[in-house]
Design a protein around this motif. Structure first.
Motif, PDB file in Angstrom:
ATOM      1  N   GLY A 112       8.873  48.333  16.611  1.00  0.00           N
ATOM      2  CA  GLY A 112       9.121  48.751  15.237  1.00  0.00           C
ATOM      3  C   GLY A 112      10.566  49.106  14.957  1.00  0.00           C
ATOM      4  O   GLY A 112      10.958  49.257  13.799  1.00  0.00           O
ATOM      5  N   GLU A 113      11.376  49.248  16.003  1.00  0.00           N
ATOM      6  CA  GLU A 113      12.783  49.579  15.826  1.00  0.00           C
ATOM      7  C   GLU A 113      13.698  48.389  16.117  1.00  0.00           C
ATOM      8  O   GLU A 113      14.889  48.562  16.363  1.00  0.00           O
ATOM      9  CB  GLU A 113      13.160  50.761  16.712  1.00  0.00           C
ATOM     10  N   LEU A 114      13.140  47.179  16.084  1.00  0.00           N
ATOM     11  CA  LEU A 114      13.915  45.968  16.348  1.00  0.00           C
ATOM     12  C   LEU A 114      14.877  45.695  15.201  1.00  0.00           C
ATOM     13  O   LEU A 114      14.492  45.722  14.030  1.00  0.00           O
ATOM     14  CB  LEU A 114      12.979  44.767  16.527  1.00  0.00           C
ATOM     15  N   ILE A 115      16.133  45.450  15.535  1.00  0.00           N
ATOM     16  CA  ILE A 115      17.158  45.042  14.574  1.00  0.00           C
ATOM     17  C   ILE A 115      17.574  43.633  14.959  1.00  0.00           C
ATOM     18  O   ILE A 115      18.066  43.405  16.057  1.00  0.00           O
ATOM     19  CB  ILE A 115      18.373  45.996  14.614  1.00  0.00           C
ATOM     20  N   ARG A 116      17.397  42.684  14.064  1.00  0.00           N
ATOM     21  CA  ARG A 116      17.734  41.280  14.340  1.00  0.00           C
ATOM     22  C   ARG A 116      19.191  40.997  13.980  1.00  0.00           C
ATOM     23  O   ARG A 116      19.484  40.210  13.097  1.00  0.00           O
ATOM     24  CB  ARG A 116      16.797  40.363  13.574  1.00  0.00           C
ATOM     25  N   ALA A 117      20.075  41.683  14.677  1.00  0.00           N
ATOM     26  CA  ALA A 117      21.525  41.527  14.496  1.00  0.00           C
ATOM     27  C   ALA A 117      22.202  42.100  15.734  1.00  0.00           C
ATOM     28  O   ALA A 117      21.563  42.764  16.550  1.00  0.00           O
ATOM     29  CB  ALA A 117      21.987  42.269  13.244  1.00  0.00           C
ATOM     30  N   ASN A 118      23.504  41.874  15.854  1.00  0.00           N
ATOM     31  CA  ASN A 118      24.229  42.399  17.016  1.00  0.00           C
ATOM     32  C   ASN A 118      24.923  43.724  16.702  1.00  0.00           C
ATOM     33  O   ASN A 118      25.767  44.186  17.447  1.00  0.00           O
ATOM     34  CB  ASN A 118      25.253  41.386  17.513  1.00  0.00           C
ATOM     35  N   HIS A 119      24.573  44.348  15.573  1.00  0.00           N
ATOM     36  CA  HIS A 119      25.170  45.625  15.207  1.00  0.00           C
ATOM     37  C   HIS A 119      24.143  46.524  14.527  1.00  0.00           C
ATOM     38  O   HIS A 119      23.143  46.045  14.000  1.00  0.00           O
ATOM     39  CB  HIS A 119      26.367  45.406  14.274  1.00  0.00           C
ATOM     40  N   LYS A 120      24.422  47.830  14.567  1.00  0.00           N
ATOM     41  CA  LYS A 120      23.567  48.783  13.854  1.00  0.00           C
ATOM     42  C   LYS A 120      24.452  49.839  13.207  1.00  0.00           C
ATOM     43  O   LYS A 120      25.503  50.207  13.737  1.00  0.00           O
ATOM     44  CB  LYS A 120      22.522  49.411  14.767  1.00  0.00           C
ATOM     45  N   ASN A 121      24.010  50.317  12.048  1.00  0.00           N
ATOM     46  CA  ASN A 121      24.739  51.310  11.276  1.00  0.00           C
ATOM     47  C   ASN A 121      23.944  52.602  11.204  1.00  0.00           C
ATOM     48  O   ASN A 121      22.721  52.581  11.152  1.00  0.00           O
ATOM     49  CB  ASN A 121      24.961  50.807   9.836  1.00  0.00           C
ATOM     50  N   ASP A 122      24.644  53.703  11.174  1.00  0.00           N
ATOM     51  CA  ASP A 122      24.056  55.026  10.951  1.00  0.00           C
ATOM     52  C   ASP A 122      24.844  55.673   9.820  1.00  0.00           C
ATOM     53  O   ASP A 122      26.079  55.706   9.864  1.00  0.00           O
ATOM     54  CB  ASP A 122      24.178  55.917  12.191  1.00  0.00           C
ATOM     55  N   VAL A 123      24.132  56.203   8.826  1.00  0.00           N
ATOM     56  CA  VAL A 123      24.781  56.863   7.698  1.00  0.00           C
ATOM     57  C   VAL A 123      24.148  58.229   7.498  1.00  0.00           C
ATOM     58  O   VAL A 123      22.923  58.358   7.534  1.00  0.00           O
ATOM     59  CB  VAL A 123      24.650  56.020   6.404  1.00  0.00           C
ATOM     60  N   LYS A 124      24.987  59.252   7.302  1.00  0.00           N
ATOM     61  CA  LYS A 124      24.506  60.606   7.033  1.00  0.00           C
ATOM     62  C   LYS A 124      25.272  61.162   5.844  1.00  0.00           C
ATOM     63  O   LYS A 124      26.493  60.968   5.728  1.00  0.00           O
ATOM     64  CB  LYS A 124      24.741  61.542   8.218  1.00  0.00           C
ATOM     65  N   LEU A 125      24.560  61.892   4.991  1.00  0.00           N
ATOM     66  CA  LEU A 125      25.164  62.623   3.889  1.00  0.00           C
ATOM     67  C   LEU A 125      24.521  63.997   3.885  1.00  0.00           C
ATOM     68  O   LEU A 125      23.295  64.104   3.851  1.00  0.00           O
ATOM     69  CB  LEU A 125      24.927  61.914   2.553  1.00  0.00           C
ATOM     70  N   GLN A 126      25.341  65.031   3.959  1.00  0.00           N
ATOM     71  CA  GLN A 126      24.811  66.388   4.020  1.00  0.00           C
ATOM     72  C   GLN A 126      25.575  67.269   3.038  1.00  0.00           C
ATOM     73  O   GLN A 126      26.797  67.204   2.936  1.00  0.00           O
ATOM     74  CB  GLN A 126      24.969  66.938   5.439  1.00  0.00           C
ATOM     75  N   PHE A 127      24.811  68.076   2.315  1.00  0.00           N
ATOM     76  CA  PHE A 127      25.361  69.003   1.333  1.00  0.00           C
ATOM     77  C   PHE A 127      24.873  70.396   1.683  1.00  0.00           C
ATOM     78  O   PHE A 127      23.682  70.583   1.936  1.00  0.00           O
ATOM     79  CB  PHE A 127      24.861  68.577  -0.062  1.00  0.00           C
ATOM     80  N   ARG A 128      25.775  71.391   1.721  1.00  0.00           N
ATOM     81  CA  ARG A 128      25.395  72.756   2.097  1.00  0.00           C
ATOM     82  C   ARG A 128      25.879  73.737   1.039  1.00  0.00           C
ATOM     83  O   ARG A 128      27.027  73.703   0.631  1.00  0.00           O
ATOM     84  CB  ARG A 128      25.985  73.128   3.443  1.00  0.00           C
ATOM     85  N   ILE A 129      24.956  74.609   0.633  1.00  0.00           N
ATOM     86  CA  ILE A 129      25.282  75.722  -0.251  1.00  0.00           C
ATOM     87  C   ILE A 129      24.906  76.998   0.474  1.00  0.00           C
ATOM     88  O   ILE A 129      23.768  77.158   0.929  1.00  0.00           O
ATOM     89  CB  ILE A 129      24.519  75.641  -1.592  1.00  0.00           C
ATOM     90  N   ARG A 130      25.839  77.932   0.601  1.00  0.00           N
ATOM     91  CA  ARG A 130      25.577  79.227   1.227  1.00  0.00           C
ATOM     92  C   ARG A 130      25.353  80.272   0.146  1.00  0.00           C
ATOM     93  O   ARG A 130      26.095  80.346  -0.815  1.00  0.00           O
ATOM     94  CB  ARG A 130      26.757  79.637   2.107  1.00  0.00           C
ATOM     95  N   PHE A 131      24.326  81.075   0.327  1.00  0.00           N
ATOM     96  CA  PHE A 131      24.012  82.130  -0.647  1.00  0.00           C
ATOM     97  C   PHE A 131      24.493  83.469  -0.154  1.00  0.00           C
ATOM     98  O   PHE A 131      24.608  83.744   0.974  1.00  0.00           O
ATOM     99  CB  PHE A 131      22.500  82.186  -0.895  1.00  0.00           C
TER     100      PHE A 131
END
Length: 144
Positions: free
Chosen positions: A125-144
């Protein structure tokens, strides 16, 4: 037997720019089998007021999974990344951290791993049919 070698050089050329160069080398011996691996890593960091940008280019060449190299990477707040580099290829990432205010931060991270001589990555289920893989992260933090 397994032997690891590391060579690190950190240098700061100004208050805003710093660099880190690393070389990792591994040898693995099991009876008559011998395998090796190497990684060349260059980090670049830029820090100015509320903005920090970190980037990396890593080139790696290992004989097999036994000689994989684990490399720590800078990441977003309370997250981590320590990929196992194996085979022949490169890994690059950029991490942008911006302090919007005293209590608000945002992080964006993009990483790509490219392999030579491979047509797919992973399996099932984790097969990627290419010779590369990308990882993207977006994180937003609010301190109270």
């Amino acid at each position: 037997s397994k032997t690891n070698f590391w060579l690190n050089a950190d240098y700061k050329i100004s208050p805003t720019w710093s660099f880190k160069t690393k070389v990792q080398f591994i040898t693995y011996n099991l009876e008559k089998d011998h395998s090796e691996g190497i990684a060349l890593i260059q980090d670049v960091n830029y820090h100015f007021k509320s903005l920090t940008i970190s980037g990396r280019v890593a080139l790696f060449d290992t004989d097999n999974y036994d000689t994989r190299l684990y490399v720590y990477e800078r990441d977003a707040w309370l997250t981590f990344s320590v990929p196992a580099l194996q085979g022949i290829g490169s890994r690059k990432y950029i991490l942008v951290h911006y302090k919007l205010s005293r209590k608000t931060d945002i992080w964006f991270r993009w990483a790509v791993t490219e392999y030579e001589n491979q047509e797919s990555i992973g399996s099932g289920g984790e097969l990627i049919r290419a010779n590369h893989k990308n990882d993207v992260k977006l994180q937003f933090r609010i301190r109270f």
